[in-house]
Write an enzyme that holds these catalytic residues in place. Structure first.
Site, PDB file in Angstrom:
ATOM      1  N   ARG A  41       0.821  -1.217   0.000  1.00 46.08           N
ATOM      2  CA  ARG A  41       0.000   0.000   0.000  1.00 46.08           C
ATOM      3  C   ARG A  41       0.856   1.267   0.000  1.00 46.08           C
ATOM      4  O   ARG A  41       0.448   2.283  -0.574  1.00 46.08           O
ATOM      5  CB  ARG A  41      -0.958  -0.009   1.183  1.00 46.08           C
ATOM      6  N   LYS A 199     -17.072 -18.804   4.606  1.00 47.03           N
ATOM      7  CA  LYS A 199     -18.512 -18.731   4.854  1.00 47.03           C
ATOM      8  C   LYS A 199     -19.321 -18.134   3.707  1.00 47.03           C
ATOM      9  O   LYS A 199     -18.965 -17.088   3.173  1.00 47.03           O
ATOM     10  CB  LYS A 199     -18.772 -17.864   6.086  1.00 47.03           C
ATOM     11  N   GLY A 352      -7.187 -10.108   1.109  1.00 52.19           N
ATOM     12  CA  GLY A 352      -5.937 -10.470   1.779  1.00 52.19           C
ATOM     13  C   GLY A 352      -5.419 -11.860   1.436  1.00 52.19           C
ATOM     14  O   GLY A 352      -4.261 -12.026   1.046  1.00 52.19           O
ATOM     15  N   GLY A 375     -11.891  -4.847   2.220  1.00 50.31           N
ATOM     16  CA  GLY A 375     -13.338  -4.609   2.334  1.00 50.31           C
ATOM     17  C   GLY A 375     -13.886  -3.794   1.172  1.00 50.31           C
ATOM     18  O   GLY A 375     -14.995  -4.039   0.693  1.00 50.31           O
TER      19      GLY A 375
HETATM   20  C1  3PG Z   1      -8.299  -1.995   5.268  1.00 51.98           C
HETATM   21  O1  3PG Z   1      -7.255  -2.360   5.804  1.00 51.98           O
HETATM   22  O2  3PG Z   1      -9.147  -2.787   4.800  1.00 51.98           O
HETATM   23  C2  3PG Z   1      -8.529  -0.520   5.095  1.00 51.98           C
HETATM   24  O3  3PG Z   1      -7.389   0.198   5.404  1.00 51.98           O
HETATM   25  C3  3PG Z   1      -9.727  -0.059   5.879  1.00 51.98           C
HETATM   26  O4  3PG Z   1      -9.505  -0.192   7.259  1.00 51.98           O
HETATM   27  P1  3PG Z   1     -10.738  -0.219   8.259  1.00 51.98           P
HETATM   28  O5  3PG Z   1     -11.455  -1.530   8.040  1.00 51.98           O
HETATM   29  O6  3PG Z   1     -10.155  -0.096   9.644  1.00 51.98           O
HETATM   30  O7  3PG Z   1     -11.667   0.933   7.916  1.00 51.98           O
END
Ligand code: 3PG
Ligand code: MG
Length: 397
Positions: A41, A199, A352, A375
């Site tokens: 990142r 899941k 991930g 996410g």
């Molecule tokens: C992540 O690592 O998915 C992003 O940096 C968002 O982080 P967060 O879920 O703490 O908002």
């Protein structure tokens, strides 16, 4: 989707001498001693920063790191190690500025400063208007380049985009959106998605959204087990969610109705225990015993799926299809990874575990686009419009 691109502003000379505030996602993993264990990142955020410097801007960059308590500084929440790594990568020293919300700091054109963990500021998470108003005053141009945080509507990802004089997308955010658009909005067909994970419940909305669009939906992991149950197969003691059989069946039916398919594994790799040294046995999907755990797809299934992937026009990949961390159960994921690498399809991957599999099999250069979003990537697959794009589109209108 319409949004202003920072690259265009720079090309037009509009960033010269301006105060540019870049929201990056520098939320990198660290070990217990605070050492950065994976810096993708940080690397991915540098082009926007370099672009701003090259354009003659005074550059401020911020990010969150972890989920600290607002208003309570703790050394482990500091972006200092990130500044050090970024400095190494950019071959310059990068100053970290704390307590920056009221603008009591200076930054000159041609200089870049890293503004300390933005989630330490009171009002960041809930995007309080008082904070957003202050953030907007810090800059002439706000650049949203934090795709990994594009699904959050916080002070530095949303509020400032409303209050800054100009709000635009940085090159990483724009590239992510372009790649996702290429994969999902107007894909070269057949479009094949791989959705795997433990899941069904956590990825049900993704499966439902993709069932309306893709030509092939390859399921893996615990998700595949639930689909095997829905197809009338026995799965022994394998991880599954029998409560969601109805939803799994609905996905299979929705795909069938469109002439598309969810391939159900015909062979699997089983063990009697979930362990790296457990004995692995390849079985026909119809022969799974009551005390078996399915830990991978079998070689016949893997070969058939690989064939489909090689013929695809577009591939979307989220999730390993087996317990690839254990050598005895990695074959399915490895074969899938190699097929994606060899396919001429445009491929996009995110999440991930998927990134870990890509790194393990060394196919980084053979995947069309690797998303920096966890996410955020999943929410895009669900068909959601992320807050970042909603607000940037509004500011471009
Ligand atoms: C992540 O690592 O998915 C992003 O940096 C968002 O982080 P967060 O879920 O703490 O908002
Ligand atoms: Mg952390």
């Amino acid at each position: 989707m319409q949004f202003i691109r920072f690259s265009d502003l720079c090309a037009q000379g509009k960033a010269k001498g301006q105060r540019v505030f870049i929201r990056a996602d520098l939320n990198v993993p660290q070990d217990d001693a605070g050492n950065i264990t994976e810096d993708t990142r940080i690397r991915a955020s540098i082009p926007a920063i370099q672009m701003a410097l090259d354009a003659g801007a005074a550059v401020m960059v911020t990010s969150h790191l972890g989920r600290p308590t607002e208003g309570e500084f703790k050394p482990e929440d500091s972006l200092t190690p990130v500044a050090a790594r970024m400095g190494q990568l950019m071959n310059r020293s990068i100053r970290v500025v704390a307590n920056w919300v009221d603008g009591d700091f200076s930054v000159a054109p041609g200089e870049v400063v890293l503004l300390e963990n933005c989630r330490l500021n009171v009002g960041e998470k809930k995007n309080k208007p008082e904070l957003a108003a202050k953030l907007g005053k810090l800059c002439d141009i706000f650049v949203h380049d934090a795709f990994g945080t594009a699904h959050r509507a916080e002070g530095t990802t949303y509020g400032i985009a409303e209050t800054a004089p100009i709000a635009c997308a940085g090159p990483l955010l724009a590239a992510e959106m372009d790649a996702i658009g290429k994969a999902l909005a107007n894909p070269k067909r057949p479009l094949v998605a791989i959705v795997a994970g433990s899941k069904v419940s956590t990825k049900l909305t993704i499966l439902q959204a993709l069932a309306k669009n893709v030509d092939g939906l390859i399921v893996g992991g615990g998700i595949a087990n639930t689909f095997m149950l829905a197809a009338g197969l026995k799965i022994g003691k394998s991880l599954a969610e029998p409560d969601l059989l109805g939803e799994a069946t609905a996905v299979i039916e929705a795909m069938k109705a469109r002439g598309a398919e969810v391939p159900i594994p015909e062979d699997v790799v089983c063990a009697k225990a979930f362990a790296a040294d457990a004995e692995a046995t390849v079985k026909a999907a119809t022969d799974v015993a009551d005390d078996d755990l399915i830990l991978d797809i079998g070689p016949k299934t893997a070969a058939k799926l690989a064939e489909k992937l090689k013929q695809a026009g577009t591939i979307v990949w989220n999730g390993p299809v087996g317990v690839f961390e254990f050598a005895a159960f990695e074959n399915g994921t490895k074969v899938i990874a190699q097929a994606i690498a060899e396919s001429s399809a445009f491929s996009i991957a995110g999440g991930g575990d998927t990134l870990a599999a890509i790194a393990k099999y060394g196919i980084e250069k053979d995947v069309g686009y690797i998303s920096t979003g966890g996410g955020a990537f999943l929410e895009v697959l669900e068909g959601k419009t992320l807050p970042a794009f909603e607000v940037l589109a509004r500011r471009a209108a």
